[in-house]
Design an enzyme around this catalytic site. Structure first.
Site, PDB file in Angstrom:
ATOM      1  N   ASP A  10       0.854   8.522 -31.290  1.00 57.74           N
ATOM      2  CA  ASP A  10       0.784   7.119 -31.701  1.00 57.74           C
ATOM      3  C   ASP A  10       2.143   6.510 -32.020  1.00 57.74           C
ATOM      4  O   ASP A  10       2.236   5.323 -32.315  1.00 57.74           O
ATOM      5  CB  ASP A  10      -0.117   6.975 -32.923  1.00 57.74           C
ATOM      6  N   ASP A  49      -0.500  14.954 -31.504  1.00 55.16           N
ATOM      7  CA  ASP A  49       0.432  14.675 -32.587  1.00 55.16           C
ATOM      8  C   ASP A  49      -0.374  14.725 -33.888  1.00 55.16           C
ATOM      9  O   ASP A  49      -1.585  14.507 -33.873  1.00 55.16           O
ATOM     10  CB  ASP A  49       1.047  13.290 -32.379  1.00 55.16           C
ATOM     11  N   CYS A  97       0.853  -1.194   0.000  1.00 56.57           N
ATOM     12  CA  CYS A  97       0.000   0.000   0.000  1.00 56.57           C
ATOM     13  C   CYS A  97       0.889   1.245   0.000  1.00 56.57           C
ATOM     14  O   CYS A  97       2.114   1.158   0.116  1.00 56.57           O
ATOM     15  CB  CYS A  97      -0.939   0.017   1.201  1.00 56.57           C
TER      16      CYS A  97
END
Length: 840
Positions: A626, A430, A18
């Protein structure tokens, strides 16, 4: 102050469960002698430590972390990331096994406990089934709680271990010694189902969390995989020799064959070819390479062969710098930690204290019944305060939100990205593959006076061509037939020629036709001028006398991009476009899409720097891309979104992935994030309210008023109800609508362009910056760590972007706006990096 002995290293951390674990390790590392700064990233499972080698060592750091109950991987070799990944996978598989069996064994316990409590041997069956859940499948909670106890701290595991352990032991006592309670007029209930279900639910939450975190090292490994392992060099005697990439030195001549990846940065010395640089520039068209042109590591050679001279090797290559930037951005501490684990550090000891205090209070104030009532109150408090609802609040909402996103084609990596997405006010896009389709296509084909009878010849010429744009024409004529071409020849930088049906035909640029004295009609010249003004590439086709046709080639805007940009802008979000393409193309794409700000000729490091600059201005930035060239900017952004049709590396770095590469999914993703975060906060609110009301009642606060003392069985039922309410609230997300836009079927890009108003088109303008570049010699650097420190120090200055090389020892500094004096640069380097000297 940093000095030459100061190094910064990143180590994988094992054993964290945690955020409070991360905080403890962070505190432990920062208290070690010689450590100037340490940051533990719970999301990535990494610790970044800056320390003085003369006072501290990796072994000392490891020993300190181990003494705190965790572990640090310190082996310094290239397999350290792989070892960390293997440790993560091993942990996930073990957690999946324990969760699955905990749920399987819990189901019959719950059924018996709720509906068949009076059946023969009911308690014995529940005991037999719950024992392996508590002490085998849930043993990690008890082990972790014991470790925390030894170091005087507590976490969520402490509360789980206490509540389940006491419920189990209390049930065991009631089963074997029922007369103890019956003699006092109390029915001896057992709570095996509570102990079992608590562990099963918490394990499920942990499993969902581990699955969501992902592995941060995979993107780096894939980037490193872009470099070949071996290369062919040409020796001084002219012989060809295969060597490993580590053996390459500046000045070596390297041979690159068709289809091979380029190993290092360099300059072509012999031969010609086309090289696919899309992983660096993001642009779809392969780049022509000939003598004296530059080539870059990681790019792919196409059909030709060439030789080049190595200029930059190792960490100095452009690809290495991209890897370095991604590592820096990913290794930074997560801005949002999980709220439940933060509060657990206070919540757990408080609950244990209340339970013990309740027992003591009953013992002191209730005389003969004090022990009985006190024990019941202690168990009731620990059971009703079990973190089951708290543990489920986040993962159930995330599970439903991520599932709903997946249904809509939006893949979300973790909860942190959902938390950040709701704050986004700026989106950087982009161009290639994001706003546009990412591949050149023929937009228009215009014939001169019915000359289309020569279509098959045009197709056949381009079919034989190696030029990347030829593929667009071949694809346009995909149903055409092939005509035999004689004397085919490729004319470098101009086009191709060949003979068919007794004539010579040409395909290429306007310069080729001018050199051959070929006549061009005014109508074709006007159409070519129009296409050029629209930032399209024009390919001419002619016979030996007249121009016959022109083809306009472009990277088309996606059908959904225009609507997506309008939707983002209407939501008050600033939209920018960055591209490595030329100014004319960038301007035209921005104008058509209605994107108000664009920047052309941008390199990968420039994209990351631009995102960083926006962040310094106080903006919350989402980067959408991408390609591998976008990975550094994606890692730098507050929220990174990858297009599903792009590279695996972009998707690995990104927090979100749009499977369909449809930009309209971005507004949907932002809305989904708001709904999911709202649901998480509602869940946490009700979970805490439940505890604030239930714990005092379980402790017996109502007993003096109306004689009511909460039975632990009712406490268990209340605990179960709290969990059900949290899950039910999360499931409401499924019915929420997140679709922002609805594009009618068959809507063309041209029709969408008409929706971009004249005012929006007029708003389009380039992002301009006053850039001044200077080089400084750097004295005192002896290794790559020195180089990194100097580079980091210079880049910490507002308005400065610096790249530092070791050989030669030079700092190339770009100033945005006013130039900084050498004295100011030197002071920052001395204070933050050490005893290094800058000279003009």
């Amino acid at each position: 102050m940093a000095n030459k002995n100061t190094v910064q290293e990143t180590f994988p951390v094992l054993g964290m469960s945690c955020a409070s674990c991360a905080a403890r390790i962070d505190k432990t590392l920062n208290h070690q002698p010689g450590v100037s700064k340490a940051a533990v990233n719970y999301a990535s499972g990494m610790a970044t430590v800056e320390y003085d080698r003369s006072q501290c060592s990796p072994e000392a750091l490891q020993q300190a972390v181990q003494s705190a109950g965790y572990d640090l991987l310190i082996q310094q070799d290239k397999d350290i990331l792989e070892e960390a990944e293997q440790a993560h996978d091993k942990k996930y598989r073990a957690l999946k096994f324990r969760t699955t069996w905990a749920i399987i064994l819990s189901v019959p316990i719950v059924i018996i406990g709720m509906f068949f409590m009076n059946m023969p041997y009911a308690n014995l069956i529940m005991w037999v089934l719950s024992t392996p859940i508590v002490f085998w499948l849930g043993r990690s909670f008890f082990v972790s709680a014991w470790k925390q106890l030894k170091h005087g701290s507590a976490n969520m595991d402490t509360l789980v271990a206490n509540s389940t352990g006491i419920a189990y032991l209390f049930s065991l006592f009631n089963m074997f010694f029922p007369d103890f309670w019956l003699s006092r007029g109390i029915h001896p209930h057992v709570y095996f189902e509570a102990a079992s279900v608590i562990i099963a639910f918490i394990l499920l939450g942990r499993l969902l969390e581990e699955k969501a975190k992902g592995n941060t090292s995979s993107a780096i490994k894939k980037l490193m995989g872009l470099q070949p392992k071996t290369v062919n060099i040409i020796t001084s005697s002219g012989e060809q020799k295969e060597i490993s990439i580590e053996q390459i030195r500046p000045g070596d001549t390297i041979l690159v064959k068709p289809g091979e990846r380029i190993a290092v940065d360099g300059i072509v010395t012999e031969g010609t070819s086309y090289v696919d640089e899309s992983m660096l520039s993001g642009e779809p068209v392969a780049v022509a390479k000939h003598k004296d042109t530059k080539v870059f590591a990681g790019t792919i050679n196409q059909k030709g062969s060439f030789r080049f001279r190595a200029e930059k090797v190792g960490t100095d290559t452009l690809l290495a710098k991209i890897i370095h930037m991604v590592q820096d951005a990913q290794g930074s501490k997560a801005p949002v930690q999980q709220l439940v684990d933060k509060i657990a550090a206070i919540f757990v000891p408080v609950i244990i204290g209340i339970a013990v205090l309740s027992f003591v209070a009953w013992m002191l104030l209730d005389g003969e019944s004090g022990f009985t009532h006190g024990l019941l109150a202690l168990v009731a408090v620990l059971i009703i305060a079990c973190p089951c609802a708290l543990g489920l609040a986040t993962p159930t909402a995330i599970m439903v939100g991520i599932g709903k996103g997946a249904e809509r084609g939006i893949l979300i990596k973790d909860a942190e990205s959902l938390e950040i997405a709701k704050k986004i006010d700026t989106v950087v896009l982009d161009k290639t593959g994001t706003v546009t389709e990412g591949k050149p296509v023929v937009s228009e084909l215009i014939w001169n006076n019915g000359a289309d009878s020569a279509q098959s010849i045009f197709y056949s010429l381009e079919k034989l061509s190696e030029h990347p744009l030829a593929e667009a024409i071949v694809g346009y004529f995909k149903d055409s037939w092939f005509t035999e071409i004689e004397d085919f020849d490729s004319i470098t930088g101009k086009g191709v020629k060949g003979r068919a049906q007794g004539k010579t035909y040409y395909a290429g640029n306007r310069k080729l036709l001018e050199e051959k004295g070929i006549a061009v009609s005014q109508s074709l010249a006007d159409e070519a001028a129009r296409l050029t003004a629209e930032a399209q590439t024009v390919i001419w086709f002619s016979d030996e006398e007249n121009a016959l046709a022109i083809a306009g080639i472009t990277d088309r805007i996606k059908e959904t991009s225009i609507v997506a940009v309008k939707e983002l802008r209407s939501a008050g979000i600033n939209v920018y476009m960055l591209t490595g393409d030329n100014e004319a193309t960038a301007k035209e794409i921005s104008r058509k899409a209605g994107i108000p700000h664009y920047k052309a000729g941008v390199l990968p490091q420039d994209k990351a720097a631009f995102v960083s600059q926006l962040q310094k201005e106080g903006k919350k930035v989402a980067m959408v891309g991408d390609g591998i060239n976008d990975s550094a900017a994606l890692a730098q952004a507050d929220l990174s979104i990858a297009m599903g049709g792009g590279s695996d590396i972009a998707m690995d770095v990104a927090k979100m992935t749009i499977i369909s590469s449809d930009l309209t999914k971005i507004p949907e993703a932002l809305k989904l994030s708001k709904l999911t975060v709202r649901t998480i906060r509602q869940n946490l609110f009700w979970a805490f309210i439940y505890n604030l009301i239930g714990i005092p009642i379980a402790a017996g606060v109502l007993y003096p008023i109306n004689g009511f003392l909460l039975n632990p069985m009712i406490a268990g039922a209340a605990m179960a109800f709290s969990s059900v309410s949290v899950v039910s609230n999360s499931l409401r997300l499924k019915r929420k609508k997140i679709q922002e836009t609805n594009i009618p079927a068959g809507t063309s890009v041209a029709e969408q362009e008409e929706s971009v108003t004249k005012q929006e088109k007029e708003e389009v303008k380039p992002i301009t910056e006053k850039i001044m570049k200077k080089e400084f010699k750097v004295e005192g650097m002896t290794c790559n760590h020195c180089r990194m420190h100097v580079e980091k120090a210079l880049n910490s200055i507002d308005g400065v972007k610096a790249t530092v090389t070791l050989d030669p020892p030079v700092a190339t500094v770009e100033f945005s706006g006013e130039e900084k004096p050498l004295k100011e640069l030197q002071e920052v380097v001395t204070e933050n990096a050490g005893d290094y000297t800058l000279k003009e």
